[in-house]
Write a protein that holds these residues in place. Structure first.
Motif, PDB file in Angstrom:
ATOM      1  N   PHE A   1      -2.253  10.123   2.324  1.00  0.00           N
ATOM      2  CA  PHE A   1      -3.683   9.826   2.410  1.00  0.00           C
ATOM      3  C   PHE A   1      -3.998   8.485   1.750  1.00  0.00           C
ATOM      4  CE2 PHE A   1      -8.048   9.978   0.846  1.00  0.00           C
ATOM      5  CZ  PHE A   1      -8.734  10.340   1.998  1.00  0.00           C
ATOM      6  N   LEU A   2      -3.405   8.228   0.595  1.00  0.00           N
ATOM      7  CA  LEU A   2      -3.672   6.977  -0.120  1.00  0.00           C
ATOM      8  C   LEU A   2      -3.184   5.765   0.662  1.00  0.00           C
ATOM      9  CD1 LEU A   2      -2.826   7.975  -3.814  1.00  0.00           C
ATOM     10  CD2 LEU A   2      -5.089   7.627  -2.798  1.00  0.00           C
ATOM     11  N   GLN A   3      -1.986   5.852   1.239  1.00  0.00           N
ATOM     12  CA  GLN A   3      -1.485   4.689   1.971  1.00  0.00           C
ATOM     13  C   GLN A   3      -2.319   4.419   3.219  1.00  0.00           C
ATOM     14  OE1 GLN A   3       1.108   4.428   4.875  1.00  0.00           O
ATOM     15  NE2 GLN A   3       0.337   6.357   5.689  1.00  0.00           N
ATOM     16  N   ASN A   4      -2.955   5.465   3.752  1.00  0.00           N
ATOM     17  CA  ASN A   4      -3.809   5.264   4.923  1.00  0.00           C
ATOM     18  C   ASN A   4      -5.162   4.666   4.573  1.00  0.00           C
ATOM     19  OD1 ASN A   4      -2.180   5.864   7.043  1.00  0.00           O
ATOM     20  ND2 ASN A   4      -2.967   7.912   7.398  1.00  0.00           N
ATOM     21  N   LEU A   5      -5.402   4.420   3.287  1.00  0.00           N
ATOM     22  CA  LEU A   5      -6.588   3.654   2.913  1.00  0.00           C
ATOM     23  C   LEU A   5      -6.395   2.174   3.216  1.00  0.00           C
ATOM     24  CD1 LEU A   5      -7.462   5.308  -0.524  1.00  0.00           C
ATOM     25  CD2 LEU A   5      -8.525   5.748   1.704  1.00  0.00           C
ATOM     26  N   TRP A   6      -5.142   1.778   3.544  1.00  0.00           N
ATOM     27  CA  TRP A   6      -4.841   0.365   3.795  1.00  0.00           C
ATOM     28  C   TRP A   6      -4.333   0.112   5.207  1.00  0.00           C
ATOM     29  CZ3 TRP A   6      -6.622  -1.876  -0.434  1.00  0.00           C
ATOM     30  CH2 TRP A   6      -6.580  -1.154  -1.634  1.00  0.00           C
ATOM     31  N   VAL A   7      -3.704   1.115   5.805  1.00  0.00           N
ATOM     32  CA  VAL A   7      -3.105   0.927   7.123  1.00  0.00           C
ATOM     33  C   VAL A   7      -3.626   2.018   8.058  1.00  0.00           C
ATOM     34  CG1 VAL A   7      -1.042  -0.189   6.230  1.00  0.00           C
ATOM     35  CG2 VAL A   7      -1.081   2.296   6.454  1.00  0.00           C
ATOM     36  N   PHE A   8      -3.050   2.104   9.239  1.00  0.00           N
ATOM     37  CA  PHE A   8      -3.436   3.162  10.169  1.00  0.00           C
ATOM     38  C   PHE A   8      -2.182   3.745  10.803  1.00  0.00           C
ATOM     39  CE2 PHE A   8      -3.570  -0.857  12.460  1.00  0.00           C
ATOM     40  CZ  PHE A   8      -2.852  -0.591  13.614  1.00  0.00           C
ATOM     41  N   ASP A   9      -2.339   4.909  11.413  1.00  0.00           N
ATOM     42  CA  ASP A   9      -1.202   5.639  11.967  1.00  0.00           C
ATOM     43  C   ASP A   9      -0.860   5.179  13.370  1.00  0.00           C
ATOM     44  OD1 ASP A   9      -0.311   7.734  10.062  1.00  0.00           O
ATOM     45  OD2 ASP A   9      -2.403   8.367  10.178  1.00  0.00           O
ATOM     46  N   MET A  10       0.424   5.280  13.672  1.00  0.00           N
ATOM     47  CA  MET A  10       0.916   5.166  15.036  1.00  0.00           C
ATOM     48  C   MET A  10       1.720   6.429  15.321  1.00  0.00           C
ATOM     49  SD  MET A  10      -0.209   2.330  16.404  1.00  0.00           S
ATOM     50  CE  MET A  10       0.901   1.669  17.642  1.00  0.00           C
ATOM     51  N   ILE A  11       2.336   6.499  16.489  1.00  0.00           N
ATOM     52  CA  ILE A  11       2.978   7.744  16.897  1.00  0.00           C
ATOM     53  C   ILE A  11       4.044   8.189  15.899  1.00  0.00           C
ATOM     54  CG2 ILE A  11       4.604   6.487  18.366  1.00  0.00           C
ATOM     55  CD1 ILE A  11       3.229  10.087  18.830  1.00  0.00           C
TER      56      ILE A  11
ATOM     57  N   GLY B   1       0.815  -1.206   0.000  1.00  0.00           N
ATOM     58  CA  GLY B   1       0.000   0.000   0.000  1.00  0.00           C
ATOM     59  C   GLY B   1       0.846   1.252   0.000  1.00  0.00           C
ATOM     60  N   VAL B   2       1.923   1.260   0.797  1.00  0.00           N
ATOM     61  CA  VAL B   2       2.803   2.426   0.858  1.00  0.00           C
ATOM     62  C   VAL B   2       3.579   2.572  -0.446  1.00  0.00           C
ATOM     63  CG1 VAL B   2       4.712   3.503   2.104  1.00  0.00           C
ATOM     64  CG2 VAL B   2       2.984   2.217   3.364  1.00  0.00           C
ATOM     65  N   VAL B   3       4.063   1.449  -0.990  1.00  0.00           N
ATOM     66  CA  VAL B   3       4.794   1.498  -2.260  1.00  0.00           C
ATOM     67  C   VAL B   3       3.901   2.050  -3.365  1.00  0.00           C
ATOM     68  CG1 VAL B   3       5.912   0.100  -4.031  1.00  0.00           C
ATOM     69  CG2 VAL B   3       6.360  -0.366  -1.618  1.00  0.00           C
ATOM     70  N   SER B   4       2.675   1.559  -3.427  1.00  0.00           N
ATOM     71  CA  SER B   4       1.735   2.046  -4.439  1.00  0.00           C
ATOM     72  C   SER B   4       1.487   3.535  -4.278  1.00  0.00           C
ATOM     73  CB  SER B   4       0.409   1.284  -4.330  1.00  0.00           C
ATOM     74  OG  SER B   4       0.599  -0.099  -4.443  1.00  0.00           O
ATOM     75  N   ALA B   5       1.265   3.963  -3.034  1.00  0.00           N
ATOM     76  CA  ALA B   5       1.004   5.381  -2.773  1.00  0.00           C
ATOM     77  C   ALA B   5       2.201   6.237  -3.155  1.00  0.00           C
ATOM     78  CB  ALA B   5       0.657   5.574  -1.300  1.00  0.00           C
ATOM     79  N   LEU B   6       3.406   5.750  -2.866  1.00  0.00           N
ATOM     80  CA  LEU B   6       4.612   6.500  -3.211  1.00  0.00           C
ATOM     81  C   LEU B   6       4.732   6.684  -4.721  1.00  0.00           C
ATOM     82  CD1 LEU B   6       7.367   7.777  -2.574  1.00  0.00           C
ATOM     83  CD2 LEU B   6       8.344   5.467  -2.638  1.00  0.00           C
ATOM     84  N   LEU B   7       4.503   5.626  -5.477  1.00  0.00           N
ATOM     85  CA  LEU B   7       4.626   5.727  -6.932  1.00  0.00           C
ATOM     86  C   LEU B   7       3.561   6.657  -7.516  1.00  0.00           C
ATOM     87  CD1 LEU B   7       5.526   2.069  -7.934  1.00  0.00           C
ATOM     88  CD2 LEU B   7       7.033   4.023  -7.615  1.00  0.00           C
ATOM     89  N   ILE B   8       2.360   6.592  -6.975  1.00  0.00           N
ATOM     90  CA  ILE B   8       1.317   7.516  -7.432  1.00  0.00           C
ATOM     91  C   ILE B   8       1.721   8.952  -7.112  1.00  0.00           C
ATOM     92  CG2 ILE B   8      -1.064   8.265  -7.053  1.00  0.00           C
ATOM     93  CD1 ILE B   8      -1.759   5.299  -6.573  1.00  0.00           C
ATOM     94  N   GLY B   9       2.254   9.155  -5.909  1.00  0.00           N
ATOM     95  CA  GLY B   9       2.716  10.489  -5.541  1.00  0.00           C
ATOM     96  C   GLY B   9       3.830  10.975  -6.442  1.00  0.00           C
ATOM     97  N   ALA B  10       4.743  10.069  -6.818  1.00  0.00           N
ATOM     98  CA  ALA B  10       5.848  10.452  -7.704  1.00  0.00           C
ATOM     99  C   ALA B  10       5.336  10.859  -9.081  1.00  0.00           C
ATOM    100  CB  ALA B  10       6.835   9.289  -7.824  1.00  0.00           C
TER     101      ALA B  10
END
Length: 730
Positions: free
Chosen positions: A392-402, A226-235
């Protein structure tokens, strides 16, 4: 009281106070950015609690220094901007929805596993306020971003080189998913410094960027797609935006074709069969567990559409709308929806979701205006827009921690700096002397926040871990101490204490009076927790379980009545949860009502027939009731359904028992005995059955070989083996 005007120079005392406060703030911010590195094993949830408490302690000190500075020198006071107002409104709505939610205390404190309650958000907001008010020069922000990059580099090397499976792949964050979310921000920070700086800055930032990308794409444990996908979209969006805002007409014309080309290429790559087999497949299709929990989250949101259930309270609607298919995915507990839109909707309703989205709107709007106004220096604002979208996109798959929240608020503060108006003329500002009364109030506030909000939870976290690890004589006082130290303990402490004490009941050499005290303390704390939050299914479930074990300890029939009452309430709160029926079955067996116990087990099975775990409990229930023919039928059905029960020692032993009781032939049993001694060569009973099985089949040589193997593995049984060999004629 008098006003010191701008024409009057600072007094030496005030100048010294300013220097001291600024030094505390600057180095405090640097220290706060190293919070993700904090990992202390002797804490309950060592990857979460220590770093969160460390961050909050640092921010307490920094914020007090800032308040002293802001009271004395007006130029350091918070700046009112649309972005700051959006963040403040978001937090205000968070508080209001929490107040009217199902448990404000849980919303405020959170739990040790997460530590992301409103208390932490207040510290994050204070962090943002200090950054935007004090750091108003580009070179200051370059240092801050560089410190963040250095901290991320240390974590990356730790994740790559660690031999401990706990930290390998996730480093001090403990999870590759959390590490990836954290790295997403630092990837953009490194890119910003690499492009905007020159010389050694550019080299170091470029090397850091390469390392971050390597860890993200080739994590030694797992790649967070999810993070990799979001990064590439952002790029891609960054490249498109850079071309669109360029002064070069050719690049501007190529922006749209470039974007379309990238989208088409992305679709083709994703659909490529060859690419699907790659370890970093970018097609982040939600697995079944995500689909189920998203559905539960949507149902929960619909029930309280406008204002939600309150932050950190997803556990309540999760139980209410529980999907019995979920255990098949190996997950049975969720406190997050794992989707930022649904999480915000569930916790604070559509009002909270809109306030959250407004933060992104005002941040992106200000950045795009900055990019349009400064075509030559538009890379930084465009990179920050791309970062917001990717986050925002990567948080469609995971959630935040500190760690990711820390980076998010750091990024927001940097964005606030980028889009802020021109600095106000400092010569027109008035300064106000700091009164002793204000200083005294701030000191008292610091001590209070330090002690109640951070020191006490830290001590409680360590006490819980001691309670779980130490012998009973020391374990019980540790838990007693934990319950007194912090309100946070009531959310997880009763369950931990109950499991600790009930796990010791089978040991005969322990102090019975201490065990009784432990059982009573857990009962009391369960009741207190339920009184504060009567909608908490988990508390009722584990209190019912606790009473079952309490009865096995003292044979007090009243405990069974209390278990019945607790489990009935649990069933009302989560009627589709198999765990309720399993605990009810245990209760009915203890009451000698075997048929009712089997009925509960059948109900649990019928909720999701493909959940093999519950069906094995039914098989055990048949065994316990002496109905081995029904147990055999269930065993055969499970085998046909695809359960390889002979691959696990525990289920293999039970399967063997059922087959023996129902008169199965030795030709079927002997291969199972062979499998058993293969799984556990130290099991004397299985070796004995194997030897006798070979004898029964007339395979004397195999019996001799098995007996000799047993003698080799367990020399202490050599006399018995010799006697057996003599009986066999050897």
């Amino acid at each position: 009281m008098f006003i010191v005007t701008n024409q009057m120079p600072f007094s030496p005392t005030k100048e010294k106070l300013e220097r001291i406060c600024l030094t505390i703030i600057e180095w405090g911010v640097y220290l706060a950015l190293f919070s993700p590195l904090i990992f202390i094993r002797n804490y309950f949830f060592p990857f979460v609690a220590p770093k969160t408490i460390f961050f909050r302690l640092i921010i307490d000190v920094v914020f007090i220094a800032y308040l002293i500075l802001a009271v004395s020198i007006p130029k350091y006071r918070p700046k009112i901007t649309p972005l700051s107002l959006a963040i403040a409104a978001f937090l205000a709505i968070f508080f209001l929805t929490a107040i009217f939610g199902v448990s404000f205390q849980r919303s405020f404190w959170s739990v040790f596993e997460r530590m992301t309650g409103l208390l932490t958000f207040l510290h994050l907001f204070a962090f943002y306020v200090v950054l935007t008010a004090v750091f108003t020069e580009r070179k200051q922000w370059e240092k801050i971003l560089f410190v963040s990059i250095v901290a991320a580099l240390v974590i990356c090397f730790y994740a790559l080189l660690a031999k401990d499976p706990l930290t390998r792949g996730g480093g001090t964050l403990g999870n590759s998913s959390f590490l990836s979310s954290y790295l997403l921000f630092n990837i953009f920070f490194a890119a910003i410094l690499m492009v905007s700086k020159a010389g050694l800055w550019r080299v170091v930032s470029g090397v850091a960027l390469a390392i971050f990308l390597f860890v993200l794409f080739f994590n030694p444990v797992t790649v967070t797609k999810g993070v990799v996908s979001a990064l590439l979209i952002g790029a891609v969006l960054l490249g498109t935006g850079y071309m669109f805002f360029s002064q070069n007409r050719l690049l501007k014309k190529l922006a749209a074709p470039f974007f379309i080309l990238m989208v088409v290429a992305g679709v083709l790559i994703v659909k490529s069969y060859h690419f699907q087999d790659r370890p970093f497949n970018l097609l982040q299709i939600p697995d079944r567990s995500r689909q189920i929990v998203w559905s539960v989250g949507w149902q929960a949101w619909q029930e309280r559409f406008w204002f939600g259930w309150g932050w950190e309270n997803f556990n309540v609607p999760f139980a209410k709308h529980y999907d019995p298919e979920l255990p098949r995915t190996a997950d049975i507990w969720y406190d997050r929806v794992h989707n930022v839109v649904l999480d915000m909707g569930v916790s604070s309703g559509v009002v909270g979701l809109l306030s959250y989205l407004s933060i992104f709107f005002f941040a992106a709007l200000g950045l795009l205006r900055r990019a349009k106004a400064d075509a030559r220096g538009n890379f930084v604002p465009l990179a920050l827009v791309a970062l917001l979208i990717a986050y925002f996109l990567q948080n469609l798959w995971v959630f935040d921690m500190i760690s990711s929240y820390l980076m998010f608020f750091l990024a927001l503060a940097f964005i606030g700096f980028m889009i802020s108006s021109q600095e106000t003329d400092q010569t027109k500002l008035k300064t106000v002397p700091l009164s002793p009364f204000v200083a005294a109030v701030l000191i008292i506030l610091t001590v209070f926040v330090f002690f109640i909000g951070n020191i006490q939870p830290a001590r409680a976290s360590k006490a819980i871990l001691r309670g779980l690890a130490l012998p009973l004589e020391q374990s019980l006082p540790a838990f007693q101490s934990a319950f007194k130290l912090s309100p946070m303990v009531k959310f997880e402490g009763p369950e931990q204490l109950s499991f600790r004490i009930t796990g010791l009941l089978s040991q005969d050499n322990l102090n019975k009076e201490l065990l009784r005290q432990g059982l009573q303390l857990a009962e009391q704390e369960f009741k207190k927790a339920i009184e504060r939050n009567p909608s908490d299914f988990r508390m009722y479930l584990f209190l019912g379980r606790h009473y079952n074990y309490f009865y096995s300890f003292d044979n007090d029939q009243k405990k069974l009545d209390k278990a019945d009452e607790s489990l009935m309430r649990a069933m009302e709160l989560s009627p589709a949860n198999q765990q309720v029926y399993l605990n009810f079955a245990q209760l009915r067996f203890l009451q000698g009502r075997d048929e009712e116990a089997l009925d509960f087990l059948k109900k649990a099975r019928d909720l999701e027939p493909l959940f093999f775990g519950v069906r094995w409990h039914l098989l055990r229930g048949y065994k316990l009731a002496g109905k081995y023919d029904l147990a055999l039928a269930e065993l055969k059905e499970l085998e046909l359904a695809g359960l390889d029960w002979w691959e696990i020692l525990e289920t293999l032993r039970e399967g063997i028992e059922i087959l023996e009781k129902t008169g199965e032939e030795l030709s079927v049993l002997v291969p199972l005995y062979e499998k058993g001694v293969q799984l556990n060569p130290q099991d004397i009973a299985l070796w004995e059955k194997l030897v006798n099985g070979y004898i029964g089949l007339g395979e004397v040589e195999k019996a001799k070989t098995a007996a000799e193997k047993l003698r080799e593995i367990r020399p202490e049984f050599a006399p018995q083996v010799e006697q057996l060999l003599k009986q066999m004629g050897f």
